[in-house]
Design a protein around this motif. Structure first.
Motif, short mmCIF file in Angstrom:
data_model
loop_
_atom_site.label_atom_id
_atom_site.label_comp_id
_atom_site.label_asym_id
_atom_site.label_seq_id
_atom_site.Cartn_x
_atom_site.Cartn_y
_atom_site.Cartn_z
N MET A 163 11.00 6.05 4.49
CA MET A 163 10.08 6.06 3.48
C MET A 163 9.23 5.14 3.76
SD MET A 163 12.69 6.70 0.17
CE MET A 163 13.91 5.43 0.67
N VAL A 164 7.92 5.15 3.32
CA VAL A 164 6.95 4.07 3.32
C VAL A 164 6.28 4.24 1.74
CG1 VAL A 164 5.23 5.91 3.85
CG2 VAL A 164 4.68 3.56 4.01
N LEU A 165 6.52 2.96 1.35
CA LEU A 165 6.16 2.68 0.02
C LEU A 165 4.54 2.47 -0.37
CD1 LEU A 165 6.85 2.33 -3.02
CD2 LEU A 165 7.50 -0.05 -2.54
N ILE A 166 3.98 3.12 -1.14
CA ILE A 166 2.36 2.90 -1.27
C ILE A 166 2.37 2.53 -2.69
CG2 ILE A 166 0.41 4.07 -1.51
CD1 ILE A 166 1.63 6.28 0.20
N VAL B 186 5.45 -1.08 3.77
CA VAL B 186 4.73 -1.10 2.43
C VAL B 186 3.26 -1.13 2.54
CG1 VAL B 186 4.73 -2.20 0.00
CG2 VAL B 186 6.71 -1.93 1.24
N GLY B 187 2.67 -0.28 1.95
CA GLY B 187 1.13 -0.47 1.78
C GLY B 187 0.73 -0.77 0.32
N ILE C 144 1.72 -12.65 -2.00
CA ILE C 144 2.49 -11.78 -1.01
C ILE C 144 2.45 -12.46 0.23
CG2 ILE C 144 2.45 -9.50 0.23
CD1 ILE C 144 1.03 -8.28 -2.21
N GLY C 145 1.60 -13.05 0.80
CA GLY C 145 1.46 -13.96 1.93
C GLY C 145 1.98 -12.83 3.30
N PHE D 221 1.43 -4.24 4.30
CA PHE D 221 -0.04 -4.36 4.45
C PHE D 221 -0.87 -4.23 3.10
CE2 PHE D 221 2.20 -2.34 7.73
CZ PHE D 221 1.73 -2.73 8.99
N ILE D 222 -2.08 -5.14 3.19
CA ILE D 222 -2.81 -5.32 1.94
C ILE D 222 -4.01 -4.44 2.67
CG2 ILE D 222 -3.99 -6.65 0.67
CD1 ILE D 222 -1.31 -7.32 0.42
N LEU D 223 -4.29 -3.62 1.83
CA LEU D 223 -5.34 -2.33 2.25
C LEU D 223 -6.44 -2.27 1.30
CD1 LEU D 223 -2.56 0.34 3.29
CD2 LEU D 223 -3.87 -1.31 5.07
#
Length: 810
Positions: free
Chosen positions: A5-8, A53-54, A68-69, A84-86
């Protein structure tokens, strides 16, 4: 490690968080002494062994990024995957409640590179504890395309799981689909199989300031009752090093959560304190949330409040909110007094005395509402010929002032009338305002300049103290330059409300030169609205979304640079609706009704409207109403392009009332001739009454290209007629899109300025009307319950008046 799983995390919307999200993304809002709200879902990712996580932030996301760093505290600092901060690549002027497929499409590379098979989309402001593996297993076993999560009380948590490839497919189709986001896809798509997972633990989706306060207080109470820190309320977070809190010899703390580094000399009860808060001796904090580095000084009482970071509450104040309406301060605010300000309002129009548009209604109703709340309010108006002809016999002679104009001395008579505790002052500048019209003259800039000049002379001669001058549109902006010449008002502040940026008052520079203003003009022309934008202490617009839209060149045009220089000083406040709009007391409509009798009596008004238009009345008609100035900016080109498709259903009827662009009027006459038994156009304001349409139509169509605030949609709501609007300006702020699953919402919105989206949304409303009777009743109820009062608007302006007085412009 969970490779499935990838969490958005949807941290894009700040729609309902007021001042709390003005300078931060909602996910970065401090929460419960030491956390940020986003820590809840990031901890869930850790708990579920999710490694990718995105985070999709919106607005100012610097504090979120700092918090978040590298993601190490969430076990997400990795060579492969990670956090990742998108941020948005193409920022949108409209703040949407849920992340759009268009926004996700900007980061398709993130989805392509992630190795996981499934994607979870969940909001940043959801407080819960869940093992996402349980959700994944349920989803796989259900065989569904998309599974949503609800709690044990049936409330949606706006969390969804689906195959990543399936999500990418929906994202790639966003340009050709009217389904804007994952919520609409789940609710409205007929081509997917859906399932619902029930989460039985604690869960609250925070979407408002009130919700934030209530959830915080619930957790505080829960912890105290159970005498432990429950696992579901413990999150991983950034943990800076601070000394232990200090408690003075006379301090008293009851039933509260205290972070590190606090210094408490006074008393704290049923409250949540963040780090490095100072409560001085004799100060009391009750049922409140006090964020980092705030100082409550000696003898002050703070009750039912949220005090943001770095605020200072000066000595001896009593700040008191309500449990259902907590008092909220802005970050870094210094509150010095609880005064009710003396407010001077300048406007070219004001109801009931002179009206040409919505400006008059807003100014008149706001002034009365401010006075009801305790402010001292004066409204200054030129004594127009029209006012003199209608109202002069009711006025009291006030005083005489002198103005020097072109080396000549003029004696100006002033008159006043007090209505609803508001003092209306009329300036008899007959040499400029004794004319048939109020606008449209070549010397308009000079006329309104002398109006500003006379206002200041009146105030000076009568020794009137003013805390805040509230200016409206370009007619009043030269006041900011006149004020510089008056030492008496050096400490008074100016607030300029931009009602519509399209009206700017561009003129020659002669008016600047004539009065020898200290203002630099480049070239031979001066833009009077730009003068106000550059010179006023604080700026407002008539809706929150319009305030954001003005930061984009499409909306602000030639004033974009000026707006961007002042972007931190711009606030959006939605206009209220006058109490006269009320179907229960409206003498114009066929049958009065309220929220209890609407289902019985609204059909009587519909029948009356159908008969008035000469339409059939078989009981299966679907009536679309419109009341508007006919202008392309109101979306009428879009309506005309869509009308044949809308009229394919024989049950549809359209009623239009309005005047305006001759070409639009001509085209409507053509479609009326094409559908004579189903379209009726009253192309003047005398053929029928607007109230008939508001009370008799099923939906109210308002697909504006630009709409700073809008009043018609609020009137429609009050009358239980469901608005169908484009997601812009005040339409976005006042209309909440209907959700089919939980029957929540008060209208229908679409985003793209496109006839296909308009047709789809009208048909969606029509299908709901015919096929979901329960949902339609819920829509009517929630529409009529919508709160758009001027009292709410006035309270927000009062807060800004106090803010601008207590906080120097940076």
């Amino acid at each position: 490690m969970n490779k499935e799983m990838v969490l958005i995390i949807d941290a894009s919307s700040k729609l309902f968080f007021s001042l709390m999200s003005k300078h931060r993304a909602p996910g970065a809002i401090p929460f419960f002494s030491k956390y940020r709200i986003i820590d809840g879902n990031l901890t869930n990712a850790t708990f579920s062994d999710i490694t990718s996580v995105g985070v999709f932030p919106g607005g100012n996301y610097r504090s979120l990024y700092d918090h978040i760093g590298s993601g190490d505290r969430y076990n997400l600092k990795r060579r492969l995957d990670g956090i990742f901060i998108l941020p948005p690549k193409v920022t949108s002027p409209v703040d949407e409640e849920f992340i759009s497929f268009e926004r996700l499409s900007e980061q398709m590379e993130f989805f392509r590179r992630s190795l996981q098979d499934y994607a979870i989309i969940s909001p940043a402001t959801l407080i819960w504890r869940i093992n996402f593996n349980d959700l994944l297993n349920y989803h796989i076993e259900s065989g569904a395309d998309i599974t949503q999560v609800i709690n044990s009380e049936g409330e949606r948590l706006y969390t969804f799981i689906l195959k990543k490839e399936k999500l990418m497919e929906f994202i790639s189709l966003y340009r050709s689909s009217s389904l804007r986001n994952i919520v609409e896809l789940y609710d409205r798509s007929l081509n997917i199989k859906t399932a619902t997972y029930i989460h039985n633990g604690f869960s609250k989706y925070i979407r408002t300031v009130k919700g934030y306060y209530n959830v915080s207080m619930y957790i505080l109470k829960k912890r105290l009752q159970d005498h432990l820190e429950e696992e579901e309320f413990q999150f991983r977070t950034k943990d800076p090093i601070n000394p232990p809190s200090y408690f003075g010899p006379r301090s008293e703390v009851k039933c509260s959560s205290i972070a590190t580094g606090d210094m408490i000399y006074g008393s704290v009860e049923n409250s949540i304190l963040f780090r490095r808060v100072v409560i001085e001796e004799g100060a009391k904090v009750i049922n409140s949330i006090i964020m980092n580095n705030a100082i409550i000084k000696k003898g002050s009482i703070v009750e039912n409040a949220i005090i943001d970071k770095e605020c200072i509450i000066e000595e001896g104040l009593h700040l008191k909110g309500k449990p259902d309406e907590p008092l909220l301060t802005e970050k870094s605010q210094i509150i010095k007094s609880l005064y009710m300000p003396s407010v001077c309002i300048l406007s070219a129009e004001c109801s009931p005395f002179i009206k040409r548009g919505g400006l008059a209604d807003m100014v008149g109703s706001l002034a009365i509402s401010l006075a009801k709340l305790g402010a001292k309010v004066r409204v200054f108006l030129p004594l127009y010929k029209e006012i003199k002809d209608k109202y002069f016999q009711n006025f009291e002679k006030d005083s005489e002032i002198k103005l020097e104009i072109d080396s000549k001395e003029y004696h100006i008579s002033t008159y006043k009338q007090i209505l609803h505790n508001v003092e209306f002052v009329f300036l008899d500048l007959y040499m400029y305002f004794d004319r048939e019209q109020i606008y449209g003259y070549e010397d308009d800039p000079e006329r309104f300049a002398y109006y500003s000049y006379a206002t200041l002379e009146y105030l000076k001669e009568n020794d009137i103290v003013v805390d805040v001058f509230h200016l409206n549109d370009w007619h009043t902006t030269l006041f900011t330059l006149f004020k510089k010449k008056y030492e008496e008002y050096a400490d008074s502040k100016t607030l300029l409300t931009i009602h519509n940026l399209n009206y700017q008052g561009e003129t020659s520079r002669d008016v600047i030169d004539k009065f020898n203003f200290d203002y630099i003009v480049q070239g031979s022309k001066v833009n009077l609205l730009e003068v106000g934008i550059n010179s006023a202490d604080i700026l407002t617009t008539v809706s929150k979304t319009y305030a954001e839209e003005l930061k984009y060149e499409y909306y602000s045009g030639n004033l974009h640079d000026s707006i961007m220089r002042r972007q931190r000083d711009i606030y959006g406040i939605v206009n209220g609706l006058d109490e006269k709009f009320n179907p229960e007391t409206d003498i114009e409509i066929k049958a009065n009704y309220n929220i209890k009798t609407v289902y019985k009596n609204k059909p009587i008004n519909k029948e009356f409207l159908l008969n008035l238009c000469g339409f059939s009345n078989n009981g299966d008609e679907f009536v679309i109403g419109m009341v508007s100035r006919l202008d392309q900016i109101k979306g009428f080109d879009l309506i005309l392009d869509s009308i044949d498709s809308i009229m394919e259903d024989e049950r549809v009827r359209i009623v239009l009332l309005g005047v305006g662009d001759p070409e639009i009027m001509r085209r409507f006459r053509e479609v009326e001739a094409k559908y004579p038994s189903r379209i009726k156009c009253f192309l003047d304001y005398y053929g029928t009454k607007a109230e008939y349409i508001y009370a008799g139509a099923d939906i109210f169509l308002m697909p504006s290209r630009i709409e700073p605030c809008g009043t018609s949609q609020m009137i429609a709501l009050k009358y239980g007629t469901i608005p169908v609007v484009r997601q812009t300006g005040g339409l976005n702020d006042t209309i909440r899109n209907f959700e089919f699953m939980n029957k929540k919402g008060n209208g229908f919105k679409f985003y793209n300025y496109d006839s296909r989206d308009l047709i789809y949304t009208v048909n969606l409303a029509k299908d709901t009307y015919f096929n979901d009777k329960k949902g339609w009743k819920a829509l009517i109820k929630q529409a009529m319950e919508s709160k758009n009062s001027f009292e709410k608007c006035a309270k927000e302006y009062l807060a800004l008046y106090k803010l601008v007085k207590e906080k120097e412009r940076s």
